[in-house]
Scaffold this active site. Structure first.
Site, PDB file in Angstrom:
ATOM      1  CG  ASP A   1      13.749  -5.025  -1.501  1.00  0.00           C
ATOM      2  OD1 ASP A   1      14.287  -5.915  -2.728  1.00  0.00           O
ATOM      3  OD2 ASP A   1      14.338  -4.692  -0.555  1.00  0.00           O
TER       4      ASP A   1
ATOM      5  CB  ILE B   1       2.101  -4.737  13.559  1.00  0.00           C
ATOM      6  CG1 ILE B   1       2.854  -3.301  12.424  1.00  0.00           C
ATOM      7  CG2 ILE B   1       0.837  -4.466  14.280  1.00  0.00           C
ATOM      8  CD1 ILE B   1       1.939  -2.625  12.175  1.00  0.00           C
TER       9      ILE B   1
HETATM   10  P1  AMP Z   1       9.721  -2.828   7.116  1.00  0.00           P
HETATM   11  O1  AMP Z   1      10.651  -2.237   7.905  1.00  0.00           O
HETATM   12  O2  AMP Z   1       9.073  -1.811   6.308  1.00  0.00           O
HETATM   13  O3  AMP Z   1       9.714  -3.869   6.313  1.00  0.00           O
HETATM   14  O4  AMP Z   1       8.540  -3.603   7.877  1.00  0.00           O
HETATM   15  C1  AMP Z   1       8.235  -4.306   8.998  1.00  0.00           C
HETATM   16  C2  AMP Z   1       7.213  -4.950   8.872  1.00  0.00           C
HETATM   17  O5  AMP Z   1       6.176  -4.356   9.467  1.00  0.00           O
HETATM   18  C3  AMP Z   1       6.251  -5.361   7.416  1.00  0.00           C
HETATM   19  O6  AMP Z   1       6.805  -6.151   6.414  1.00  0.00           O
HETATM   20  C4  AMP Z   1       4.185  -4.819   7.798  1.00  0.00           C
HETATM   21  O7  AMP Z   1       4.595  -7.053   8.250  1.00  0.00           O
HETATM   22  C5  AMP Z   1       4.863  -4.088   8.815  1.00  0.00           C
HETATM   23  N1  AMP Z   1       4.290  -2.596   7.860  1.00  0.00           N
HETATM   24  C6  AMP Z   1       4.784  -1.872   7.994  1.00  0.00           C
HETATM   25  N2  AMP Z   1       4.141  -0.907   7.518  1.00  0.00           N
HETATM   26  C7  AMP Z   1       3.266  -1.358   7.678  1.00  0.00           C
HETATM   27  C8  AMP Z   1       2.213  -0.716   7.011  1.00  0.00           C
HETATM   28  N3  AMP Z   1       2.569   0.464   7.135  1.00  0.00           N
HETATM   29  N4  AMP Z   1       0.923  -0.848   7.413  1.00  0.00           N
HETATM   30  C9  AMP Z   1       1.022  -2.218   8.436  1.00  0.00           C
HETATM   31  N5  AMP Z   1       1.816  -3.231   8.605  1.00  0.00           N
HETATM   32  C10 AMP Z   1       2.761  -2.451   8.224  1.00  0.00           C
END
Ligand code: AMP
Length: 929
Positions: free
Chosen positions: A694, A575
């Site tokens: 951030d 995702i």
């Molecule tokens: P991050 O590295 O935390 O920025 O995660 C990258 C992307 O993964 C985010 O921009 C979201 O689209 C998706 N993502 C991260 N954590 C979640 C979550 N708990 N539920 C759904 N999507 C998530």
């Protein structure tokens, strides 16, 4: 009066320039004096006089001298004493070409005073030339045989000068002519003033302003002083747009900075939801006094309780009383239950007495009477001020007893010494328990913080021994005194519970007596450290622990996160992409627990040990938080090659994307609700002394009930995987457009700088995921901020919300609101949705970022698709084409109705398109001017 710039006169036939001495000064005159000759026709014409487009009516003032014909003796027969004024309109300067036939006579000019032999008599006459319409005109004077000297010719028109009337500014306006005696002019409210309709006024022929219509009023937080709106002084407030003055903050409130819209309650004072937000705050009532119980022989089992009202009502009149009855046998107290009857009632009493009946004889009853007021419920929820009370030493626990035993629950009570005084603040107890034979490496402790010396613990395993330890807490929440440890067993299944009638008051977990439950996984072979996370309303006992303070970051992870076996995780779909590896949607199924949807962050193979630690640091941080609006950590996988972080799954993904995909689909109320959630999460983090650094809409996740949760925690990682991060000279990375100036300037990251970022997030939310400062470069953004520019209000943004953003963006960080203030304000707005009705001023040209027209004079967009693209409405391209709207000219003719008719239905989109058209028109008219 505006006088035209100087022009010169050209001679046609016999006029000449003559030097004359008048009152001692030398002046030149245009003179002619052919009095002795017949059939004179001598012309004097001006050069081309350009006309300001709106000046259709000009005044011509002539100063001249005419000689008395009688002074010429014989010549007097042909001598004249008048001359004629002519005018001729033209679009171009015809140079020296002169055609009599093109001139129209304006007037015959006759002197009031003729100059005889002695003194020179100067005449002044003014005539009007009307209905001018071409680019310019000529004036001419025709002499038909007089002796005339022209001293001056002045051409002017009248204007109503630029003015400010009733807080609206009106531009300089040329006075109309006979055909338009009153010119209607529309104006703009001065800075920080607003009006319902467009302010208007009329300019008279004589250059006077009359009859202003449409009042401007100073915005909330501003008052009128000398044609301007000034911010309310500190300690004053103004809640509405009105012509009134700022009022002093009411009783028990605190005066904020300048420009306050309201005055928040002082600590310990509250407003009930029904109190006007502009009114005073009130405190809690003190305890009722002199409680007396009267019995009577005549009615057994009946008792009259009476008392006197509290000494302090907290400034309120809505005092009510409630009665609580406890029956105590030894150390065990239980509620008197439903059997007892109260007349008139046991809650909401307005009189200071109550009759209690159906009491059993020879029992000890304890009655507690509490005084409540409109703010009681609100106050206890809002902020128990535990930390404000004087510190007291926690009492000792002297004994613990098992009160009731079931297969799945145990009821316990304990005694303390010294006994708590009646009416004193209840002591809080910390009860820790775990299974006795849990001799695995990992033990689950449950920690309860309780306000009563008894509890029923549900959800235990049947036939199992548990170890319980209880300890009293000091008023500051610190554990103290001696603790007692006991072991009790639950009954095995099949056993019926003892027929024990004792019911512990507030027995069920989650009842009012209990403040929190936290299940903490401890690793027994390490030092046991307990971390408590209080629910949002309470001051946390512990603050956030920087995993860096641990020499071995792996220990930090173990301390704050649950280890999950990889076989319990099913990855379903990618995702997203994090810096360290893919993010998956998946299912977590831990034996004995319900399966849950989760997000699984992975660490890609080939990582270094440092990267692994950085990756897991996010879990160490997240694991310390427990709040509705913070992304919840389910656990980590650290003991296997593929490290993973497992969190709750947020169906709608990142907030910025989500809003962009649903542009215009949410009401301001819903958007404010989202912000409220984010603010609550941030309040929790700031209370834990955690600075996020951030905070941005891209780091907020949204679930399927539109709840927003703060995510993206990390250490060195912060910002390194954020594409918005920009390297600074000190080597760190900073997302410039979300970051407070002091954090950019000298890395002063605090909760106050998080508040700045929160302001930007509010803007992102209200603008449906629009990029802050659009396509301005980071450099331009910093320059603008330093020059005190701030983002303008997004379209349809409630005024109160925009005001809050501006507060978040105050240069002086100590003046910015705290997250607690922000949550309260947003709650207040949500409680009275009318407060969201007043919409902040919106300038379509800034907010939709139409290309600048300076230096270009064509239409700003060449075609409809280009225009739609610029306002991010390309999806309607076909609607426009199908409706036959293919040129920008056609677009500019469109009315709101037309936009709807071609199939633009979403109110947000309708407005965006309509506003943009307005902006286009505005620009075109600017170009013409
Ligand atoms: P991050 O590295 O935390 O920025 O995660 C990258 C992307 O993964 C985010 O921009 C979201 O689209 C998706 N993502 C991260 N954590 C979640 C979550 N708990 N539920 C759904 N999507 C998530």
């Amino acid at each position: 009066h505006h006088t035209h710039e100087p022009f010169i006169l050209c001679f046609f036939f016999q006029w000449e320039v003559v030097q004359k001495t008048l009152n001692g000064s030398q002046l030149y005159t245009y003179s002619i004096c052919n009095v002795g000759e017949r059939e004179q026709d001598n012309w004097l014409r001006t050069t081309f006089i350009q006309r300001r487009p709106s000046a259709s009516r000009v005044f011509v003032e002539l100063q001249f001298i005419v000689r008395d014909c009688n002074s010429f003796g014989a010549s007097s027969l042909t001598c004249k004493e008048t001359f004629n004024l002519f005018s001729s309109e033209s679009d171009a300067d015809v140079g020296t070409t002169f055609r009599k036939g093109q001139f129209k006579k304006v007037a015959t000019i006759a002197p009031d005073e003729i100059t005889g032999k002695k003194e020179l008599r100067i005449n002044t006459e003014t005539r009007v030339v009307e209905n001018l319409s071409l680019k310019g005109f000529y004036l001419a004077i025709q002499d038909i045989g007089a002796c005339v000297a022209l001293l001056s010719l002045r051409v002017y028109y009248k204007i109503c000068p630029a003015t400010i009337q009733s807080l609206a500014s009106f531009p300089e306006t040329v006075a109309g002519g006979e055909n338009q005696a009153l010119r209607e002019v529309s104006g703009e409210c001065v800075e920080n003033a607003i009006s319902e309709g467009l302010p208007r006024i009329y300019c008279t022929v004589d250059g006077e302003w009359v009859v202003p219509v449409g009042q401007c009023q100073c915005k909330p937080g501003y008052e009128e002083t000398e044609d301007a709106c000034k911010e309310c002084l500190p300690g004053f407030f103004k809640a509405e747009a009105s012509s009134g003055k700022c009022e002093p903050c009411p009783a028990n409130t605190q005066g904020l900075d300048t420009g306050a819209l309201f005055c928040p309650c002082m600590d310990g004072f509250y407003r009930a939801p029904t109190d006007p937000p502009t009114g005073p705050c009130s405190g809690l009532p003190s305890a009722p006094r002199d409680l007396v119980a009267t019995t009577s022989h005549l009615s057994v089992g009946k008792l009259l309780l009476s008392w006197r009202p509290p000494e302090h009502t907290g400034g309120r009149t809505d005092i009510t009383y409630s009665i609580e009855c406890l029956r105590c046998e030894g150390p065990v107290c239980q509620s008197c239950g439903e059997k007892i009857r109260y007349e008139p009632a046991n809650v909401g009493l307005t009189l200071t007495k109550v009759t209690v009946s159906e009491l059993d004889a020879h029992l000890n009853y304890t009655f507690t009477v509490e005084a409540h007021s409109g703010v009681s419920a609100f106050a206890s929820q809002a902020m128990p001020q535990a930390h404000k009370l004087p510190l007291t030493n926690p009492p000792k626990i002297t004994s613990m007893r098992l009160v009731k035993q079931n297969p799945t629950s145990l009821s316990l009570s304990w005694e303390v010494s010294p006994k708590p005084r009646v009416q004193a603040r209840p002591i809080r107890y910390e009860l820790t328990y775990r299974k006795k034979d849990d001799n695995l490496d990992v033990t689950t402790y449950t920690v309860l913080i309780l306000e009563k010396n008894s509890v029923q613990i549900p959800d235990l395993s049947p036939g199992t021994a548990y170890l319980f330890r209880v300890q009293a807490l000091g008023s500051d929440g610190s554990p103290g005194g001696s603790s007692i440890e006991e072991q009790y067993e639950t009954l095995s299944e099949g056993h019926l519970a003892h027929n024990n009638t004792a019911v512990i008051s507030g027995a069920a977990i989650g009842g009012a007596v209990m403040l929190l439950i936290v299940v903490i996984v401890l690793f027994l072979h390490r030092r046991s450290v307990l971390f408590f996370f209080l629910n949002e309303q309470l001051k946390p006992l512990k603050t956030y622990v920087d995993p860096h303070t641990y020499e071995d970051p792996n220990i930090a992870v173990l301390k704050f996160a649950t280890e999950i076996h990889p076989s319990h995780i099913t990855k379903q779909k990618v995702i997203g992409a994090g810096e360290f590896g893919e993010v998956y949607r998946g299912i977590l199924k831990v034996p004995g627990r319900k399966e849950v949807a989760v997000a699984v962050k992975t660490l890609k193979p080939g990582y270094t040990e440092k990267q692994r630690q950085d990756f897991l640091s996010e879990a160490s941080i997240m694991g310390q938080f427990a709040h509705q609006n913070i992304i919840r950590l389910e656990g980590v996988v650290t003991k296997f090659k593929h490290a993973m972080i497992v969190t709750e799954y947020m169906e709608n993904g990142a907030l910025d994307r989500y809003l962009r995909d649903h542009d215009g689909e949410f009401s301001a109320y819903q958007l404010v609700g989202m912000m409220r959630g984010i603010a609550a999460g941030m309040k929790y983090l700031s209370d834990m002394s955690y600075v996020h650094r951030d905070l941005a809409a891209r780091n907020i996740l949204v679930n399927n009930t539109l709840e927003c949760k703060v995510s993206d925690f990390g250490l060195s990682r912060v910002l390194e995987d954020d594409p918005e991060g920009t390297y600074t000279t000190s080597g760190g990375k900073i997302p410039i457009r979300w970051t407070a100036p002091e954090a950019i300037a000298y890395r002063k990251f605090t909760s106050a700088s998080d508040v700045w970022s929160f302001g930007i997030v509010m803007w992102e939310v209200m603008a449906f995921g629009e990029r802050p400062y659009w396509d301005m470069s980071n450099h331009e953004v910093m320059k603008a901020i330093n020059e005190a520019f701030r983002l303008p209000a997004p379209m349809d943004c409630p005024s109160a919300v925009y005001q809050l953003m501006l507060q978040c963006w105050l240069q002086d960080r100590s003046k910015r609101p705290r997250f607690g203030d922000i949550v309260s304000l947003l709650d207040k707005l949500l409680r009275s949705p009318e407060s969201l009705k007043a919409i902040a001023d919106f300038d379509p040209r800034v907010s939709i970022r139409l290309p600048s027209t300076s230096g270009s004079d064509g239409p700003p967009f060449r075609c409809v698709p280009e225009w739609l693209e610029s306002i991010k409405m390309s999806q309607y391209g076909e609607n426009f084409t199908c409706a036959g709207i293919v040129s920008m000219d056609q677009v500019m003719q469109m009315k709101n109705e037309d936009i709807k008719n071609i199939g633009v239905r979403l109110p947000g989109h309708l407005k965006r398109i309509a506003y943009s058209i307005l902006g286009l028109k505005d620009q075109t008219s600017t170009l013409i001017l």
